[in-house]
Design an enzyme around this catalytic site. Structure first.
Site, short mmCIF file in Angstrom:
data_model
loop_
_atom_site.label_atom_id
_atom_site.label_comp_id
_atom_site.label_asym_id
_atom_site.label_seq_id
_atom_site.Cartn_x
_atom_site.Cartn_y
_atom_site.Cartn_z
N ASN A 7 6.51 -1.45 -1.44
CA ASN A 7 5.07 -1.43 -1.71
C ASN A 7 4.79 -2.35 -2.91
OD1 ASN A 7 2.62 -0.70 -3.03
ND2 ASN A 7 2.50 1.13 -1.77
N ASP A 9 1.77 -3.13 -4.24
CA ASP A 9 0.44 -2.93 -4.85
C ASP A 9 0.42 -3.26 -6.34
OD1 ASP A 9 -0.37 -1.96 -2.43
OD2 ASP A 9 -0.47 0.15 -3.05
N HIS A 10 1.49 -2.84 -7.04
CA HIS A 10 1.40 -2.94 -8.51
C HIS A 10 1.69 -4.33 -9.05
CE1 HIS A 10 0.09 1.03 -8.62
NE2 HIS A 10 1.19 1.52 -8.09
N ARG A 18 -5.83 -9.14 -15.73
CA ARG A 18 -6.45 -10.35 -16.29
C ARG A 18 -7.48 -10.97 -15.35
NH1 ARG A 18 -3.98 -12.86 -20.84
NH2 ARG A 18 -3.65 -11.10 -22.20
N HIS A 43 -1.65 -1.31 0.03
CA HIS A 43 -2.75 -0.35 0.18
C HIS A 43 -4.05 -1.06 -0.21
CE1 HIS A 43 -4.44 3.91 -1.00
NE2 HIS A 43 -5.21 3.29 -0.14
N ARG A 45 -7.45 -0.56 -1.04
CA ARG A 45 -8.32 0.56 -1.40
C ARG A 45 -9.78 0.13 -1.31
NH1 ARG A 45 -5.14 4.66 -4.44
NH2 ARG A 45 -7.12 5.72 -4.63
N ARG A 49 -8.93 -2.09 -6.21
CA ARG A 49 -8.45 -2.10 -7.60
C ARG A 49 -7.17 -2.91 -7.78
NH1 ARG A 49 -6.54 4.12 -8.36
NH2 ARG A 49 -8.66 4.46 -7.65
N HIS A 50 -6.41 -3.09 -6.71
CA HIS A 50 -5.23 -3.97 -6.85
C HIS A 50 -5.19 -4.98 -5.71
CE1 HIS A 50 -3.72 -0.63 -4.46
NE2 HIS A 50 -3.40 0.14 -5.49
N GLU A 70 -1.66 0.33 4.36
CA GLU A 70 -2.13 1.67 3.98
C GLU A 70 -3.62 1.59 3.76
OE1 GLU A 70 -0.74 3.65 0.42
OE2 GLU A 70 1.29 3.27 1.11
N THR A 100 -3.40 7.40 -8.19
CA THR A 100 -2.67 6.97 -7.01
C THR A 100 -2.96 7.99 -5.92
OG1 THR A 100 -0.45 6.48 -6.15
CG2 THR A 100 -0.58 8.18 -7.84
N THR A 101 -2.38 7.82 -4.73
CA THR A 101 -2.66 8.75 -3.64
C THR A 101 -2.07 10.11 -4.00
OG1 THR A 101 -2.38 6.85 -2.20
CG2 THR A 101 -2.58 8.99 -1.14
N GLU A 151 4.41 9.91 7.57
CA GLU A 151 5.07 9.58 6.31
C GLU A 151 4.98 10.83 5.45
OE1 GLU A 151 4.41 5.83 4.39
OE2 GLU A 151 4.89 6.67 2.42
N HIS A 191 6.52 8.07 -2.01
CA HIS A 191 5.67 8.41 -3.16
C HIS A 191 6.51 9.03 -4.28
CE1 HIS A 191 2.21 9.24 -5.58
NE2 HIS A 191 1.49 8.57 -4.70
N GLY A 192 6.53 8.33 -5.39
CA GLY A 192 7.21 8.85 -6.58
C GLY A 192 8.72 8.73 -6.53
N GLY A 213 7.39 1.81 -4.25
CA GLY A 213 6.65 0.77 -4.95
C GLY A 213 6.84 0.77 -6.44
N HIS A 214 6.25 1.75 -7.11
CA HIS A 214 6.11 1.70 -8.57
C HIS A 214 7.44 1.51 -9.29
CE1 HIS A 214 5.25 3.22 -12.64
NE2 HIS A 214 4.12 2.57 -12.45
N1 PXP Z 1 3.64 5.86 0.44
C1 PXP Z 1 2.30 6.06 0.31
C2 PXP Z 1 1.55 6.58 1.50
C3 PXP Z 1 1.64 5.77 -0.89
O1 PXP Z 1 0.31 5.98 -1.00
C4 PXP Z 1 2.38 5.23 -1.96
C5 PXP Z 1 1.68 4.87 -3.24
O2 PXP Z 1 0.80 3.83 -3.03
C6 PXP Z 1 3.75 5.02 -1.78
C7 PXP Z 1 4.36 5.36 -0.59
C8 PXP Z 1 4.60 4.42 -2.85
O3 PXP Z 1 4.64 5.27 -3.95
P1 PXP Z 1 5.30 4.78 -5.30
O4 PXP Z 1 4.53 3.61 -5.79
O5 PXP Z 1 5.22 5.98 -6.17
O6 PXP Z 1 6.73 4.40 -4.96
#
Ligand code: PXP
Length: 239
Positions: A7, A9-10, A18, A43, A45, A49-50, A70, A100-101, A151, A191-192, A213-214
């Site tokens: 992922n 996104d970040h 910026r 994702h 949104r 935002r990103h 997403e 976040t979600t 998921e 997630h996480g 992702g993060h």
């Molecule tokens: N899966 C879904 C459905 C999510 O919404 C996210 C966060 O955007 C992730 C996975 C990835 O989560 P993380 O960035 O905490 O790894």
């Protein structure tokens, strides 16, 4: 072997800090693929935002693995998905104020609506994944919508990791994944997750892909720091 969806996104979050053009998530996706990512998740949104519309459109042409989009189940997002034609769409709940979600989709509450919502996407060959908490009633509801995948939300497990509550959170994921497979659903999770807590997730039989992702972007910032500073020093040292 469990597949890895990255992922990105970040990467876009840093760009938006910026409001400029770097770092470009499109480049990040290409590097992730060169490093072995099995798919790329973004994702889009509602508040952009990103990741933004341009990213999604360009990525849909440059991703060489699979694009997992997403999004919230809105008319606007469905139109975009039908235009860019990702490999899969993962429907997530979306609240403007959240960082976040934060929770899974309540499929039980909107089963019929979701069934109708996903039909045009499925008719075009886009696979549908619903992001849910590991609750057996939600898993059953997903199978009734006709979606191909779930998921599983690993957020609670990740929060409880290394505490007394870890086993309970893990067992819910284990049961949810098993039940989904009995119902013929493919199972992803995410997630996480991070470099420590991901190992136990790999002991759940049959999980197809983890979306992470993060923690990957966080590590990339730190592992890339030394080279980035050296590159700038090399320029300054010329004079
Ligand atoms: N899966 C879904 C459905 C999510 O919404 C996210 C966060 O955007 C992730 C996975 C990835 O989560 P993380 O960035 O905490 O790894």
């Amino acid at each position: 072997m469990t597949k890895l969806g990255v992922n990105i996104d970040h990467v876009a979050t840093i760009r938006q800090a910026r409001g400029g053009i770097e770092p470009d998530p499109v480049t990040a996706a290409a590097i992730a693929e060169l490093a072995g990512a099995d798919s790329i998740t973004v994702h889009l949104r509602e508040d952009r935002r990103h990741i933004n519309d341009r990213d999604v459109r360009v990525l849909s042409k440059t991703i060489k693995t699979r694009m997992n989009l997403e999004m919230a189940a809105t008319d606007e997002m469905r139109e975009i998905a039908l235009e860019v034609m990702p490999h899969s769409v993962c429907l997530v709940p979306e609240k403007r104020e959240e960082l976040t979600t934060e929770g899974g989709l309540d499929v039980l509450k909107q089963k019929d609506h979701l069934k109708q919502y996903i039909k045009p996407l499925q008719e075009k060959g886009i696979l549908i994944s619903l992001f849910i908490d590991p609750d057996l009633k939600q898993v059953e509801a997903v199978s009734e919508t006709g979606a191909e995948l779930i998921e599983l939300h690993t957020g609670l497990y990740s929060e409880c990791f290394d505490t007394k509550k870890e086993d309970d959170a893990f067992n819910e994921l284990l049961q949810g994944a098993g039940f989904a497979q009995e119902l013929g659903l493919m199972v992803n999770a995410g997630h996480g997750l991070n470099y420590r807590n991901v190992k136990r997730i790999l002991t759940i039989p049959g999980v197809y892909e983890l979306n992470i992702g993060h923690t990957i972007i966080s590590r990339a910032v730190l592992t890339g720091m030394e080279k980035a500073v050296r590159d700038m020093k090399d320029i300054l040292n010329v004079k």
